[in-house]
Scaffold this motif. Structure first.
Motif, short mmCIF file in Angstrom:
data_model
loop_
_atom_site.label_atom_id
_atom_site.label_comp_id
_atom_site.label_asym_id
_atom_site.label_seq_id
_atom_site.Cartn_x
_atom_site.Cartn_y
_atom_site.Cartn_z
N ALA A 77 39.67 47.28 35.16
CA ALA A 77 40.91 47.59 35.87
C ALA A 77 40.78 47.45 37.38
O ALA A 77 41.76 47.19 38.08
N ALA A 78 39.55 47.59 37.89
CA ALA A 78 39.33 47.44 39.33
C ALA A 78 39.50 46.00 39.78
O ALA A 78 39.63 45.73 40.97
N ALA A 79 39.49 45.05 38.82
CA ALA A 79 39.66 43.64 39.17
C ALA A 79 41.12 43.28 39.41
O ALA A 79 41.42 42.20 39.93
N ILE A 80 42.03 44.16 39.02
CA ILE A 80 43.46 43.91 39.24
C ILE A 80 43.75 44.09 40.72
O ILE A 80 43.40 45.12 41.32
N GLU A 81 44.38 43.12 41.33
CA GLU A 81 44.65 43.19 42.76
C GLU A 81 46.10 43.52 43.10
O GLU A 81 46.40 43.90 44.23
N ALA A 103 47.79 56.81 35.35
CA ALA A 103 47.47 57.59 34.16
C ALA A 103 46.76 56.75 33.11
O ALA A 103 46.01 57.29 32.27
N ALA A 104 46.98 55.42 33.15
CA ALA A 104 46.33 54.52 32.19
C ALA A 104 44.91 54.16 32.60
O ALA A 104 44.22 53.45 31.87
N GLY A 105 44.47 54.63 33.76
CA GLY A 105 43.12 54.36 34.20
C GLY A 105 43.00 53.23 35.20
O GLY A 105 41.89 52.79 35.52
N ILE A 106 44.11 52.75 35.72
CA ILE A 106 44.08 51.73 36.76
C ILE A 106 43.81 52.43 38.09
O ILE A 106 44.51 53.39 38.44
N GLU A 137 46.64 35.31 48.30
CA GLU A 137 46.65 36.71 48.71
C GLU A 137 45.93 37.57 47.69
O GLU A 137 45.35 38.60 48.03
N ILE A 138 46.01 37.16 46.41
CA ILE A 138 45.28 37.85 45.35
C ILE A 138 44.66 36.80 44.42
O ILE A 138 45.07 35.63 44.43
N SER A 139 43.71 37.23 43.61
CA SER A 139 43.11 36.36 42.60
C SER A 139 43.59 36.69 41.20
O SER A 139 43.61 35.82 40.33
N LEU A 140 43.98 37.95 40.96
CA LEU A 140 44.42 38.36 39.63
C LEU A 140 45.45 39.46 39.76
O LEU A 140 45.28 40.41 40.53
#
Length: 410
Positions: A77-81, A103-106, A137-140
């Motif tokens: 989840a930390a890979a989500i930008e 709440a989902a852990g993001i 600006e983001i990768s994912l």
């Protein structure tokens, strides 16, 4: 310092090769900076006020979808930008979307935004994430579409007298059913024609439910101790006779030809796409199932809102250098049979390629979800057909329309 600034400007001003590409052959080529889709799933949908999601607010629905997605994909989840949520009518949508993600852990470090382009909100969220990836600006990122029409039905728009005195401004806040009747009356779409197209939608959707076709695109989610994995929105056994027997739902407008059987259902649901660059997906070992090529939005006369695909589709085809014959599957939203029938016949597209598993008349139309669901449904159908190109389109409340082009790479 100067070199870094120059490099950043040059990267930001460049568009991806997939977006610049024109023509079927060029669009099907693969390049490192393509915007690709690595995961595309939706929840089962529920009939508004009566179905399996009637008491489930959008934060709970998104929470369940986010958790199931992370479990299914194993994505860090930390890979989500960035996350962009397309939705129309829940109050404070940014707050509840952000809360659902947390709440989902993001992680709290992952930002989120919401967009509202009414029926095109889901496609707009995809476009927003794609644009951020294209500009590096983001990768994912994750594009979401969600709506609970049970909990948050369409509010009646209010404008001040000075604004409402303008005829177009007044028309753009009129009820959607009124626009259906205006299209039917002005463009001469009789009740019999509307029912004919509605029957196609109901018949195809009924077969898809019986065959379990939608299992390919539905991600089962757990809500309140139950696993939801099948739509409860499709009315089985619809016939020409049963459609003809229905009374008009808007008897005071136009020719009163819109019924509960030839208009889109009111429903609930959520959907999402995980999107990234091709080189990033390959480096991280992410499966690529599709590619975003381009999308567009147009404006039309608000009174005849439903005809917008007639303008949005030719524009997206022209922008991408494609011909109608290049498209393998079309997902064109069935807001009302009046507008859908007119669009199909004016565009002269074979119904064999349009909504092969039924459309919103049978499946339902959770406003913010639909633009995302069309992409998910269309990509799943391309996989079944071993085909390549999808065009999605929808009319958009207030007098707009959208369209998008996607490639199957599964």
């Amino acid at each position: 310092m100067i070199s870094r600034v120059v490099q950043r400007v040059s990267v930001s001003s460049a568009r991806t090769l997939s977006t610049r590409a024109r023509g079927r052959a060029a669009i099907l080529e693969k390049h490192p900076d393509d915007v690709v889709i690595t995961f595309a799933k939706r929840t089962a949908m529920g009939r508004a006020k009566k179905g399996q999601l009637k008491d489930v607010p959008v934060d709970e629905l998104m929470h369940g979808l986010f958790k199931a997605t992370l479990d299914k994909t194993g994505l860090d989840a930390a890979a989500i930008e960035d996350i962009c949520v397309g939705t129309c009518h829940p109050p404070s949508p940014l707050y509840v979307s952000r809360a659902a993600a947390l709440a989902a852990g993001i992680p709290a470090e992952v930002p989120i935004s919401t967009v509202n382009r009414l029926c095109g909100s889901g496609l707009q969220s995809i476009r927003s994430i794609a644009t951020a990836i294209e500009s590096r600006e983001i990768s994912l990122g994750i594009a979401v579409g969600v709506e609970s029409m049970s909990m948050n039905p369409r509010p009646t728009p209010q404008v001040v007298e000075a604004v409402g005195a303008n005829a177009q401004a007044y028309d753009c806040v009129r009820p959607m059913g009124w626009t259906s009747e205006m299209v039917a009356e002005h463009y001469k779409v009789p009740r019999e024609v509307q029912d004919k197209y509605a029957l196609i939608s109901h018949t195809r959707a009924g077969k898809a439910i019986t065959d379990g076709t939608f299992a390919d695109e539905i991600l089962p989610i757990e809500l309140r101790g139950s696993i939801l994995s099948v739509d409860d929105t499709v009315r089985m056994g619809v016939t020409a006779e049963s459609l003809a027997s229905l009374k008009p739902v808007f008897p005071d407008w136009g020719e009163a030809s819109t019924t509960a059987g030839n208009a889109s259902g009111v429903g609930d649901g959520a959907a999402l796409c995980i999107m990234t660059r091709r080189d990033h997906a390959e480096r991280e070992g992410l499966d690529i199932i599709g590619k975003y090529v381009a999308s567009t939005f147009v404006g039309v006369e608000p009174r005849y809102m439903g005809i917008a695909p007639i303008y949005a589709i030719p524009r997206i085809l022209a922008e991408t250098g494609l011909a109608q014959e290049d498209i393998d599957v079309w997902e064109i939203n069935e807001a009302f049979a009046s507008q859908f029938a007119y669009c199909v016949e004016q565009l002269n597209i074979s119904m064999e390629k349009i909504n092969p598993n039924g459309g919103a008349i049978a499946l339902t139309h959770p406003l913010g979800m639909t633009g995302t669901r069309q992409v998910i449904t269309g990509l799943a159908q391309l996989r079944r057909q071993n085909a390549q190109l999808l065009c999605t389109s929808m009319c958009v409340g207030s007098g707009m329309g959208g369209a998008g082009i996607f490639v199957n790479e599964a």
